[in-house]
Motif scaffolding. Structure first.
Motif, short mmCIF file in Angstrom:
data_model
loop_
_atom_site.label_atom_id
_atom_site.label_comp_id
_atom_site.label_asym_id
_atom_site.label_seq_id
_atom_site.Cartn_x
_atom_site.Cartn_y
_atom_site.Cartn_z
N UNK A 40 0.64 -1.25 0.13
CA UNK A 40 0.06 0.36 -0.17
C UNK A 40 0.83 1.26 0.00
N UNK A 41 1.98 1.15 0.78
CA UNK A 41 2.83 2.46 1.06
C UNK A 41 3.40 2.49 -0.49
N UNK A 42 3.82 1.56 -1.10
CA UNK A 42 4.51 1.79 -2.62
C UNK A 42 3.46 2.24 -3.37
N UNK A 43 2.12 1.84 -3.39
CA UNK A 43 1.04 2.34 -4.15
C UNK A 43 0.63 3.82 -3.90
N UNK A 44 0.84 4.09 -2.79
CA UNK A 44 0.54 5.64 -2.43
C UNK A 44 1.54 6.58 -3.01
N UNK A 45 2.71 5.94 -3.20
CA UNK A 45 3.94 6.61 -3.52
C UNK A 45 3.83 6.87 -4.88
N UNK A 46 3.52 5.86 -5.76
CA UNK A 46 3.08 5.98 -7.36
C UNK A 46 2.08 6.97 -7.45
N UNK A 47 0.78 6.96 -6.72
CA UNK A 47 -0.15 7.81 -6.79
C UNK A 47 0.23 9.21 -6.88
N UNK A 48 0.84 9.49 -5.78
CA UNK A 48 0.89 10.71 -5.31
C UNK A 48 2.26 11.36 -6.39
N UNK A 49 3.10 10.64 -6.75
CA UNK A 49 4.00 10.76 -7.69
C UNK A 49 3.35 11.23 -9.22
N UNK A 50 2.27 10.45 -9.54
CA UNK A 50 1.48 10.59 -10.66
C UNK A 50 0.96 11.86 -10.65
N UNK A 51 0.14 12.36 -9.80
CA UNK A 51 -0.28 13.65 -9.42
C UNK A 51 0.86 14.58 -9.88
N UNK A 52 2.00 14.46 -9.27
CA UNK A 52 3.08 15.48 -9.39
C UNK A 52 3.47 15.77 -10.93
N UNK A 53 3.32 14.66 -11.50
CA UNK A 53 3.84 14.98 -13.05
C UNK A 53 2.66 15.15 -14.16
N UNK A 54 1.50 15.30 -13.43
CA UNK A 54 0.22 15.81 -14.27
C UNK A 54 -0.81 14.70 -14.72
N UNK A 55 -0.52 13.42 -13.98
CA UNK A 55 -1.45 12.13 -14.12
C UNK A 55 -2.42 12.40 -13.14
N UNK A 56 -3.49 13.02 -13.36
CA UNK A 56 -4.66 13.22 -12.15
C UNK A 56 -5.11 12.07 -11.76
N UNK A 57 -5.27 10.95 -12.80
CA UNK A 57 -6.05 9.49 -12.60
C UNK A 57 -5.23 8.64 -11.73
N UNK A 58 -3.92 8.98 -11.55
CA UNK A 58 -2.94 8.06 -10.73
C UNK A 58 -3.21 7.93 -9.46
N UNK A 59 -3.63 9.10 -8.96
CA UNK A 59 -4.14 8.81 -7.39
C UNK A 59 -5.31 8.13 -7.20
N UNK A 60 -6.49 8.22 -8.02
CA UNK A 60 -7.56 7.31 -7.80
C UNK A 60 -7.18 5.89 -8.45
N UNK A 61 -6.45 5.88 -9.14
CA UNK A 61 -6.12 4.26 -9.40
C UNK A 61 -5.07 3.69 -8.57
#
Length: 334
Positions: A185-206
């Motif tokens: 889960x921690x790894x998934x959260x890091x990926x989601x937040x990083x996705x928002x940082x690079x402009x992928x709005x859907x990464x957080x919900x995914x």
């Protein structure tokens, strides 16, 4: 028996299992301390991220298995009595069931919440904070906190898995499984937040959906295992992987006795220990009390988990323990 030895009901634990129980209690207390710190830190950097919210809720749910284990470890030490002739070992199954229900219910809620976020196209904002006089993006703090929560769950999970095998404890196994989900889960959260940082709005919900699906899966597995045990299904190993090998050991041991023609075993998993009902087809009509006592004692001596055994002489084995189908038995009796 020494008064200071650890027990499961009236079963005095061998030294190896006693050490394992003490270690399990210590590591569960350490887990609770770790989770308390983690929950507080994640809450401080939660922001509007769905992935972080899902991770925080999972950390809250992760409190259930260690608490259930610690409570059950105290309750099961009570000796059987008139009102509880089988002892208090079912408290392990009750704790297992409660943890499973909590995981499944909250996971299902998070799945729906995450899917609705994807469908509606939510763009979660992650602002900035001032720290030590510097303005920094909150996402860096989120990812830093989640990275700090990865190493210990990996260690806890591996250690608890070994202890669960030693103690035949399914709540401890469920907790080890939760620790695995925690670091993923921690790894998934890091990926989601990083996705928002690079402009992928859907990464957080995914990422939140991935975490929620993991919670649902853990809940489903724990629910299935808890219900199996509470309904007295065939006793299986601590991870529900296969039938307990001790069942075949009882059969092989008693078949070696000259007066026994055939053997069938029905094991009831009480939590940590087993109650064995052993059906024997004798070769002779006259049995002595000593025959039955020796057979019972030999069964109990095979494994520390066998708390007691009942030897039942029968003319034919019941179908559920390997005997012929009942209609064929009826034909032979006619």
């Amino acid at each position: 028996m020494s008064a200071d030895r650890r027990r499961f009901g009236h079963t005095e634990l061998p030294a190896r299992q006693e050490d394992a129980l003490r270690a399990a209690i210590r590591i569960e207390w350490a887990t609770l301390v770790f989770l308390a710190v983690t929950i507080a830190l994640v809450y401080l950097v939660l922001g509007n991220s769905q992935a972080m919210k899902a991770a925080w809720i999972e950390d809250l749910l992760s409190l259930a298995p260690p608490i259930a284990f610690l409570v059950a470890a105290r309750i099961v030490q009570r000796a059987p009595n008139r009102e509880r002739p089988y002892g208090y070992h079912r408290s392990v199954g009750v704790g297992h069931l409660v943890a499973g229900v909590a995981l499944f219910a909250m996971g299902a809620y998070l799945v729906i919440d995450s899917i609705s976020g994807l469908i509606s196209g939510e763009h979660p904002p992650i602002g900035s904070v001032e720290l030590f006089g510097e303005v920094i993006w909150l996402g860096w703090l989120m990812m830093g906190v989640m990275a700090l929560t990865i190493p210990l769950p990996i260690y806890f999970g591996r250690r608890k898995m070994a202890l669960a095998r030693e103690l035949h404890d399914k709540v401890l196994f469920a907790d080890a499984d939760m620790n695995k989900a925690d670091w993923q889960t921690a790894v998934g959260s890091i990926v989601g937040v990083a996705g928002i940082g690079v402009g992928l709005w859907w990464a957080d919900s995914a990422a939140a959906l991935f975490i929620a699906s993991s919670i649902v899966w853990d809940g489903t597995k724990n629910l299935r295992g808890a219900v199996r045990d509470l309904m007295d299904s065939r006793a299986r190993t601590f991870d529900d992987g296969e039938p307990l090998p001790v069942e075949d050991r009882i059969i092989d041991t008693l078949r070696a006795r000259r007066w026994i023609a055939d053997v069938g075993v029905r094991l009831r998993d009480q939590g940590h220990v087993l109650h064995a009902e052993v059906f024997v087809v004798p070769r002779r009509n006259r049995l002595t009390l000593d025959d039955l006592i020796e057979a019972r004692d030999e069964c109990i001596a095979l494994d520390w988990k066998i708390a007691d055994a009942v030897i039942v002489p029968v003319d034919e084995l019941p179908e559920e323990v390997g005997g012929a189908p009942r209609d064929r038995q009826s034909e032979r009796n006619r």
